[in-house]
Design a protein around this motif. Sequence first.
Motif, PDB file in Angstrom:
ATOM      1  N   PHE A  24       0.876  -1.157   0.000  1.00 48.34           N
ATOM      2  CA  PHE A  24       0.000   0.000   0.000  1.00 48.34           C
ATOM      3  C   PHE A  24       0.915   1.208   0.000  1.00 48.34           C
ATOM      4  CE2 PHE A  24      -2.772   2.552   3.160  1.00 48.34           C
ATOM      5  CZ  PHE A  24      -3.332   3.293   2.146  1.00 48.34           C
ATOM      6  N   SER A  25       0.888   1.994  -1.072  1.00 50.66           N
ATOM      7  CA  SER A  25       1.771   3.140  -1.187  1.00 50.66           C
ATOM      8  C   SER A  25       0.956   4.334  -1.656  1.00 50.66           C
ATOM      9  CB  SER A  25       2.889   2.830  -2.186  1.00 50.66           C
ATOM     10  OG  SER A  25       3.746   3.934  -2.313  1.00 50.66           O
ATOM     11  N   GLU A  26       1.115   5.471  -0.995  1.00 48.67           N
ATOM     12  CA  GLU A  26       0.319   6.647  -1.357  1.00 48.67           C
ATOM     13  C   GLU A  26       1.211   7.861  -1.481  1.00 48.67           C
ATOM     14  OE1 GLU A  26      -2.200   8.432  -2.889  1.00 48.67           O
ATOM     15  OE2 GLU A  26      -3.430   7.019  -1.772  1.00 48.67           O
ATOM     16  N   ASN A  27       1.074   8.584  -2.599  1.00 48.94           N
ATOM     17  CA  ASN A  27       1.785   9.847  -2.753  1.00 48.94           C
ATOM     18  C   ASN A  27       0.820  11.014  -2.973  1.00 48.94           C
ATOM     19  OD1 ASN A  27       0.963   9.655  -5.420  1.00 48.94           O
ATOM     20  ND2 ASN A  27       3.007   9.238  -6.214  1.00 48.94           N
ATOM     21  N   PHE A  28      -0.492  10.759  -2.974  1.00 50.35           N
ATOM     22  CA  PHE A  28      -1.558  11.746  -3.037  1.00 50.35           C
ATOM     23  C   PHE A  28      -1.672  12.457  -4.390  1.00 50.35           C
ATOM     24  CE2 PHE A  28      -0.162  11.433   1.416  1.00 50.35           C
ATOM     25  CZ  PHE A  28      -1.302  10.865   1.945  1.00 50.35           C
ATOM     26  N   ASP A  29      -0.924  12.011  -5.408  1.00 47.43           N
ATOM     27  CA  ASP A  29      -0.970  12.673  -6.706  1.00 47.43           C
ATOM     28  C   ASP A  29      -2.308  12.526  -7.426  1.00 47.43           C
ATOM     29  OD1 ASP A  29       1.522  13.747  -6.405  1.00 47.43           O
ATOM     30  OD2 ASP A  29       2.551  12.304  -7.681  1.00 47.43           O
ATOM     31  N   THR A  30      -3.126  11.540  -7.070  1.00 49.97           N
ATOM     32  CA  THR A  30      -4.436  11.380  -7.714  1.00 49.97           C
ATOM     33  C   THR A  30      -5.524  12.190  -7.014  1.00 49.97           C
ATOM     34  OG1 THR A  30      -4.969   9.432  -6.375  1.00 49.97           O
ATOM     35  CG2 THR A  30      -3.860   9.039  -8.493  1.00 49.97           C
ATOM     36  N   PHE A  31      -5.182  12.889  -5.955  1.00 46.55           N
ATOM     37  CA  PHE A  31      -6.154  13.686  -5.215  1.00 46.55           C
ATOM     38  C   PHE A  31      -6.407  15.022  -5.906  1.00 46.55           C
ATOM     39  CE2 PHE A  31      -5.279  10.473  -2.366  1.00 46.55           C
ATOM     40  CZ  PHE A  31      -5.869  10.623  -1.112  1.00 46.55           C
ATOM     41  N   THR A  32      -7.560  15.624  -5.621  1.00 48.34           N
ATOM     42  CA  THR A  32      -7.849  16.967  -6.109  1.00 48.34           C
ATOM     43  C   THR A  32      -7.605  17.952  -4.979  1.00 48.34           C
ATOM     44  OG1 THR A  32     -10.188  16.783  -5.543  1.00 48.34           O
ATOM     45  CG2 THR A  32      -9.557  16.178  -7.785  1.00 48.34           C
ATOM     46  N   THR A  33      -7.189  19.152  -5.337  1.00 49.65           N
ATOM     47  CA  THR A  33      -6.958  20.194  -4.338  1.00 49.65           C
ATOM     48  C   THR A  33      -8.139  21.146  -4.357  1.00 49.65           C
ATOM     49  OG1 THR A  33      -5.733  21.502  -5.939  1.00 49.65           O
ATOM     50  CG2 THR A  33      -4.448  20.059  -4.527  1.00 49.65           C
ATOM     51  N   THR A  34      -8.809  21.266  -3.244  1.00 47.37           N
ATOM     52  CA  THR A  34      -9.965  22.158  -3.142  1.00 47.37           C
ATOM     53  C   THR A  34      -9.904  22.933  -1.834  1.00 47.37           C
ATOM     54  OG1 THR A  34     -11.273  20.338  -2.234  1.00 47.37           O
ATOM     55  CG2 THR A  34     -11.513  20.771  -4.590  1.00 47.37           C
ATOM     56  N   GLY A  35      -8.788  23.584  -1.606  1.00 47.41           N
ATOM     57  CA  GLY A  35      -8.638  24.397  -0.404  1.00 47.41           C
ATOM     58  C   GLY A  35      -8.673  23.581   0.865  1.00 47.41           C
ATOM     59  N   GLY A  36      -9.226  24.158   1.916  1.00 48.06           N
ATOM     60  CA  GLY A  36      -9.286  23.509   3.209  1.00 48.06           C
ATOM     61  C   GLY A  36     -10.297  22.385   3.287  1.00 48.06           C
ATOM     62  N   ASN A  37     -11.088  22.192   2.234  1.00 45.19           N
ATOM     63  CA  ASN A  37     -12.117  21.149   2.245  1.00 45.19           C
ATOM     64  C   ASN A  37     -11.784  19.995   1.308  1.00 45.19           C
ATOM     65  OD1 ASN A  37     -13.804  22.551   4.079  1.00 45.19           O
ATOM     66  ND2 ASN A  37     -14.430  23.898   2.410  1.00 45.19           N
ATOM     67  N   SER A  38     -10.514  19.728   1.078  1.00 46.96           N
ATOM     68  CA  SER A  38     -10.123  18.700   0.114  1.00 46.96           C
ATOM     69  C   SER A  38     -10.093  17.290   0.688  1.00 46.96           C
ATOM     70  CB  SER A  38      -8.773  19.047  -0.500  1.00 46.96           C
ATOM     71  OG  SER A  38      -7.818  19.284   0.505  1.00 46.96           O
ATOM     72  N   LEU A  39     -10.376  17.131   1.954  1.00 44.27           N
ATOM     73  CA  LEU A  39     -10.488  15.807   2.557  1.00 44.27           C
ATOM     74  C   LEU A  39     -11.852  15.712   3.227  1.00 44.27           C
ATOM     75  CD1 LEU A  39      -6.941  15.522   4.142  1.00 44.27           C
ATOM     76  CD2 LEU A  39      -7.830  14.103   2.298  1.00 44.27           C
ATOM     77  N   PRO A  40     -12.490  14.578   3.197  1.00 47.09           N
ATOM     78  CA  PRO A  40     -12.013  13.273   2.748  1.00 47.09           C
ATOM     79  C   PRO A  40     -12.089  13.096   1.237  1.00 47.09           C
ATOM     80  CG  PRO A  40     -14.228  13.060   3.625  1.00 47.09           C
ATOM     81  CD  PRO A  40     -13.815  14.501   3.795  1.00 47.09           C
ATOM     82  N   GLN A  41     -11.272  12.191   0.725  1.00 49.14           N
ATOM     83  CA  GLN A  41     -11.339  11.722  -0.656  1.00 49.14           C
ATOM     84  C   GLN A  41     -10.459  10.488  -0.811  1.00 49.14           C
ATOM     85  OE1 GLN A  41      -9.257  13.963  -3.898  1.00 49.14           O
ATOM     86  NE2 GLN A  41      -9.007  15.555  -2.333  1.00 49.14           N
ATOM     87  N   ASN A  42     -10.752   9.724  -1.845  1.00 47.11           N
ATOM     88  CA  ASN A  42     -10.014   8.491  -2.169  1.00 47.11           C
ATOM     89  C   ASN A  42      -9.871   7.556  -0.959  1.00 47.11           C
ATOM     90  OD1 ASN A  42      -9.783   9.625  -4.678  1.00 47.11           O
ATOM     91  ND2 ASN A  42      -7.608  10.051  -4.522  1.00 47.11           N
ATOM     92  N   GLY A  43     -10.866   7.534  -0.089  1.00 43.97           N
ATOM     93  CA  GLY A  43     -10.837   6.662   1.072  1.00 43.97           C
ATOM     94  C   GLY A  43     -10.103   7.224   2.276  1.00 43.97           C
ATOM     95  N   TRP A  44      -9.400   8.339   2.116  1.00 46.11           N
ATOM     96  CA  TRP A  44      -8.684   8.980   3.218  1.00 46.11           C
ATOM     97  C   TRP A  44      -9.616   9.953   3.924  1.00 46.11           C
ATOM     98  CZ3 TRP A  44      -3.547   8.151   4.663  1.00 46.11           C
ATOM     99  CH2 TRP A  44      -2.833   7.283   3.843  1.00 46.11           C
ATOM    100  N   ASN A  45      -9.529  10.013   5.250  1.00 45.74           N
ATOM    101  CA  ASN A  45     -10.359  10.891   6.061  1.00 45.74           C
ATOM    102  C   ASN A  45      -9.490  11.712   6.996  1.00 45.74           C
ATOM    103  OD1 ASN A  45     -13.319  10.123   5.634  1.00 45.74           O
ATOM    104  ND2 ASN A  45     -12.315   8.131   5.826  1.00 45.74           N
ATOM    105  N   LYS A  46     -10.110  12.716   7.583  1.00 43.71           N
ATOM    106  CA  LYS A  46      -9.424  13.483   8.616  1.00 43.71           C
ATOM    107  C   LYS A  46     -10.298  13.484   9.864  1.00 43.71           C
ATOM    108  CE  LYS A  46     -11.275  17.851   6.860  1.00 43.71           C
ATOM    109  NZ  LYS A  46     -10.936  19.165   6.320  1.00 43.71           N
ATOM    110  N   TYR A  47      -9.660  13.655  10.999  1.00 43.63           N
ATOM    111  CA  TYR A  47     -10.363  13.736  12.277  1.00 43.63           C
ATOM    112  C   TYR A  47      -9.740  14.891  13.041  1.00 43.63           C
ATOM    113  CZ  TYR A  47     -12.550  12.324  16.663  1.00 43.63           C
ATOM    114  OH  TYR A  47     -13.294  12.287  17.810  1.00 43.63           O
ATOM    115  N   ILE A  48     -10.532  15.937  13.234  1.00 43.78           N
ATOM    116  CA  ILE A  48     -10.026  17.151  13.857  1.00 43.78           C
ATOM    117  C   ILE A  48     -10.975  17.555  14.972  1.00 43.78           C
ATOM    118  CG2 ILE A  48      -9.538  19.605  13.490  1.00 43.78           C
ATOM    119  CD1 ILE A  48      -8.766  18.860  10.601  1.00 43.78           C
TER     120      ILE A  48
END
Length: 171
Positions: A24-48
């Motif tokens: 399992f290797s991730e470099n985040f290059d397939t993600f989209t950048t949408t400011g401070g709201n760019s997560l969750p995506q591609n199965g990745w989440n944040k917890y703040i």
Amino acid sequence: MNGKLILLTLFIVNIIIKAQLSSFSENFDTFTTTGGNSLPQNGWNKYIVSSGGSAPLLSVKETGSGNKYIQAYSLFSANTPFYLISPQITAPSGNQTITVTTLRIGGTPGSGSLEIGLVASPSDLSGFTSLGNPIPIDTSTPTVTTLNVPASSYQYIAFKFWQLQTTRLYF
């Protein structure tokens, strides 16, 4: 701010989990950048968790050369941990490892760190089980850290960012 922002960079070279895939290797290059709201995506989440004032930020950024990374920024919430959580993996059997390479770029040395652990759910970090000591991010020399992953029923990898002062981490 006022010159106290510190630019730190953390790159994952390879996260090896022999779970559903052989690695399992991730470099985040397939993600989209949408400011401070760019997560969750591609199965990745944040917890703040907000500690009053401004909540820490986790978002996808781009270097300008097409490479993308996760920015972890404590804003004015020093001493408040926040997390990036991986997609679900198969429960570890006890013979896997996680390898990360960390480094600081620019600014002055800060007091940020990264702690890697396992959790049962991306929405409940109360059972965070650390895989080792926090990794200080305080040098511009790449530092490779490999952690053993014990057998566990937990199926998410959590990257816990901890900053004792207002700093920026790049992951």
